[in-house]
Each structure stands twice: as structure tokens, then as C-alpha cells.
Scaffold this motif. Structure first.
Motif, PDB file in Angstrom:
ATOM      1  N   ASN A  50       0.848  -1.190   0.000  1.00  0.00           N
ATOM      2  CA  ASN A  50       0.000   0.000   0.000  1.00  0.00           C
ATOM      3  C   ASN A  50       0.883   1.239   0.000  1.00  0.00           C
ATOM      4  O   ASN A  50       1.957   1.245   0.601  1.00  0.00           O
ATOM      5  N   ARG A  51       0.382   2.301  -0.654  1.00  0.00           N
ATOM      6  CA  ARG A  51       1.214   3.464  -0.941  1.00  0.00           C
ATOM      7  C   ARG A  51       0.712   4.715  -0.202  1.00  0.00           C
ATOM      8  O   ARG A  51      -0.109   5.467  -0.728  1.00  0.00           O
ATOM      9  N   PRO A  52       1.203   4.975   1.009  1.00  0.00           N
ATOM     10  CA  PRO A  52       0.812   6.192   1.716  1.00  0.00           C
ATOM     11  C   PRO A  52       1.330   7.443   1.016  1.00  0.00           C
ATOM     12  O   PRO A  52       2.341   7.400   0.304  1.00  0.00           O
ATOM     13  N   LEU A  53       0.616   8.552   1.209  1.00  0.00           N
ATOM     14  CA  LEU A  53       0.968   9.832   0.597  1.00  0.00           C
ATOM     15  C   LEU A  53       1.607  10.751   1.637  1.00  0.00           C
ATOM     16  O   LEU A  53       1.305  10.677   2.832  1.00  0.00           O
ATOM     17  N   THR A  54       2.444  11.640   1.177  1.00  0.00           N
ATOM     18  CA  THR A  54       3.091  12.592   2.083  1.00  0.00           C
ATOM     19  C   THR A  54       2.075  13.580   2.639  1.00  0.00           C
ATOM     20  O   THR A  54       2.026  13.844   3.837  1.00  0.00           O
ATOM     21  N   ARG A  55       1.279  14.193   1.778  1.00  0.00           N
ATOM     22  CA  ARG A  55       0.251  15.159   2.153  1.00  0.00           C
ATOM     23  C   ARG A  55       0.790  16.274   3.056  1.00  0.00           C
ATOM     24  O   ARG A  55       0.208  16.647   4.062  1.00  0.00           O
ATOM     25  N   GLY A  56       1.944  16.809   2.672  1.00  0.00           N
ATOM     26  CA  GLY A  56       2.507  17.949   3.379  1.00  0.00           C
ATOM     27  C   GLY A  56       3.223  17.617   4.672  1.00  0.00           C
ATOM     28  O   GLY A  56       3.709  18.509   5.373  1.00  0.00           O
ATOM     29  N   ARG A  57       3.299  16.345   5.020  1.00  0.00           N
ATOM     30  CA  ARG A  57       3.920  15.950   6.280  1.00  0.00           C
ATOM     31  C   ARG A  57       5.395  15.626   6.086  1.00  0.00           C
ATOM     32  O   ARG A  57       5.830  15.256   5.004  1.00  0.00           O
ATOM     33  N   LYS A  58       6.169  15.772   7.143  1.00  0.00           N
ATOM     34  CA  LYS A  58       7.546  15.311   7.148  1.00  0.00           C
ATOM     35  C   LYS A  58       7.512  13.821   7.424  1.00  0.00           C
ATOM     36  O   LYS A  58       6.972  13.370   8.454  1.00  0.00           O
TER      37      LYS A  58
END
Length: 291
Positions: A50-58
Motif C-alpha cells: 500500500n502506498r501512503p501519501l506525504t500530504r505535506g507531512r515530514k
């Protein structure tokens, strides 16, 4: 008339309310699933994750803490399957399906290969089921990866490549190597070196493999010469010889081999004869100018 209109309005409103009750908004997955199959040498590998997204997070050091075990993706555990024995991180991995866990740190990651592929993330992880662990260095990427990405890439003719894990500007590469190269070299050693085969197909295949994997050029040329002695009408043998001589920058011998190939091509009315003749003229001009 007014009553008919009023009833019609009530019916229309009822239909609209009913339709709205059936409407559902399907949200996109925050960590979309992915899987791929890749051939590397004689091996077929399959990766599911599964491919989590950064979404502005470090990500590394915060969302994914350093020096703690990570599921290497999201949701269920990431799996790696191979249909035959393969070198995985320079360690032999038998055919089968495995889970991949990692322990990221600033300068290197610990890669963990485990036999339990049923877990949701790291819940229930049992170190006793580890096949092995090893470390790989951290590299920085020029491109920013918004989505966690796994790929098998940089595959060469020997059946070698890398399993790459990439997110943000961080990448780690796990060396992969199929048994294809080892098996092919063993066949060459047995049939050609030891048994001195007179099979032209095997001689050509061995020479072509040595050429494509940048091995002993003179051995490859000798095998091609042996094949030509048996069958002097095959265009492929002198044509490959001229390619090897060009790589060696031995243009006089490249010209001789190319002329042999050209004679066969012209006799068989092959289209390649035109380009080969032009190439010979260019090499002859090059040698003339050097003088």
C-alpha cells in the motif's frame, strides 16, 4: 387542476429524496494498494503493498520514526514473492512469498525478510520468523516522491537489478540477482569449454552472451570462428564478430568481419547489406585519415 399539480410536486419531491438516499460518495483511499510483477533474469518477482501519501507531512524522522520497525508501506504488510531462488540483498532467498519490514535510520535502513505474510502492519510480528536481516545505505533522490513507491529497476543482461524503496527524497536500494547468469555460465563451461561442442547454435549463443554481458571478447570471437568453420553461410556469426571488434576499437579486423557478413547479406539479398556497406566505408575512411 391545482390538485393534480400539487400531487405531482409531492411525487417528484419523494422521488428526489429517495434518489438522494441511495447516493453514496466513495472516498479515495488514503494509501492506495498496488502490486506488480517483474521478470529479472530467469526469475519472476511479485510485490504487493500500500502506498501512503506525504500530504505535506515530514515523513522520515517524524511520520515514520527513525530506529523503529516500519511496515514499509501502509495497511497490510508489504509482500515480496519469487518463483525461484534469488539473491536478495546478497543473501540467498528461496522461492516463496515473504513479508518485508524495515527499520529506517538517517544513514542506513535495516531490511527484514519474514515468513509471515498475514499481518496487518507490524501487529503480531514475530522476530523468530525472520529469514534474515541486512542493512543498505540511504540515498537522496533528485525527484520528490509524494507517494511511497516500490519498483524493480536497473535490470541488466546478467539478471541483476535493484528493489528500490522511495519516498520524499529518500531511497534505499536492495540488490537482486537471479540464478540465470550462474546457470548460463555453467552450461557454457560444460558444453563448450570442457566438451568442445560442435553445435553452432550453442557456440553462437555463448559468444552472444559473453558479448552482451561484457565478458572475455577473445573467447567470444574464437567461438564465432569455430561456428563459421562449421557453417560459413550464417550472417549472424561474422556480424557479431564485427560488433565485438568495434567495441575493442580493432577496426581492421572489424572491417574484415563486416565484409564477410556483407558478402553473405548480398548473396541472400538482405536489407541490412546497404547499411553494413556504408559502415565499412566509414571505417575505411577513418583508418585512412589516421594514416
Amino acid at each position: 387542476m391545482k390538485r393534480v399539480i400539487l400531487i405531482s410536486v409531492f411525487i417528484l419531491q419523494a422521488l428526489l429524496i429517495s434518489a438522494q438516499e441511495k447516493v453514496q460518495i466513495k472516498l479515495t483511499e488514503p494509501s492506495p494498494s498496488a502490486s506488480f510483477e517483474q521478470e529479472i533474469g530467469s526469475t519472476i518477482v511479485n510485490v504487493t503493498y500500500n502506498r501512503p501519501l506525504t500530504r505535506g507531512r515530514k515523513v522520515f524522522g517524524e511520520l515514520v520514526p527513525f530506529d523503529e520497525m516500519w511496515r514499509t508501506g501502509a495497511s497490510g504488510c508489504t509482500t515480496f514473492a519469487t518463483n525461484e531462488t534469488i539473491d536478495f540483498g546478497n543473501t540467498i532467498l528461496e522461492s516463496g512469498k515473504y513479508s518485508i519490514y524495515t527499520i529506517p535510520s538517517k544513514k542506513e535502513w535495516t531490511i527484514i525478510v519474514n515468513t509471515d505474510t498475514t499481518l496487518h502492519g507490524t501487529t503480531g510480528y514475530d522476530e523468530k520468523k525472520d529469514v534474515f536481516r541486512f542493512t543498505v545505505p540511504v540515498e537522496k533522490t533528485a525527484n520528490f516522491y509524494e507517494t511511497f513507491t516500490i519498483e524493480v529497476n536497473d535490470i541488466n543482461n546478467k539478471g541483476e537489478g535493484f528493489l528500490k524503496l522511495m519516498w520524499e527524497n529518500t531511497m534505499v536500494k536492495i540488490p537482486l540477482k537471479s540464478k540465470a547468469d550462474e546457470n548460463i555460465l555453467a552450461l557454457i563451461e560444460k558444453h563448450i569449454v570442457k566438451e568442445k561442442t560442435q553445435n553452432v547454435n550453442l557456440l553462437f549463443q555463448a559468444a552472444n552472451y559473453y558479448y552482451s554481458t561484457n565478458r572475455d571478447s577473445m573467447k567470444a570471437i574464437q567461438w564465432l570462428n569455430d561456428a563459421e568453420k562449421i557453417d560459413g553461410t550464417n550472417f549472424s556469426y561474422p556480424n557479431l564478430r564485427q560488433k565485438i571488434y568495434v567495441d575493442l576499437k580493432d577496426f581492421p579486423n572489424a572491417i574484415l568481419a563486416a565484409k564477410t557478413a556483407l558478402a553473405i547479406a548480398e548473396n541472400k539479398k538482405m536489407k541490412v547489406a546497404v547499411s553494413l556497406k556504408k559502415q565499412i566505408e566509414e571505417w575505411e575512411l577513418l583508418l585512412k585519415n589516421k594514416k
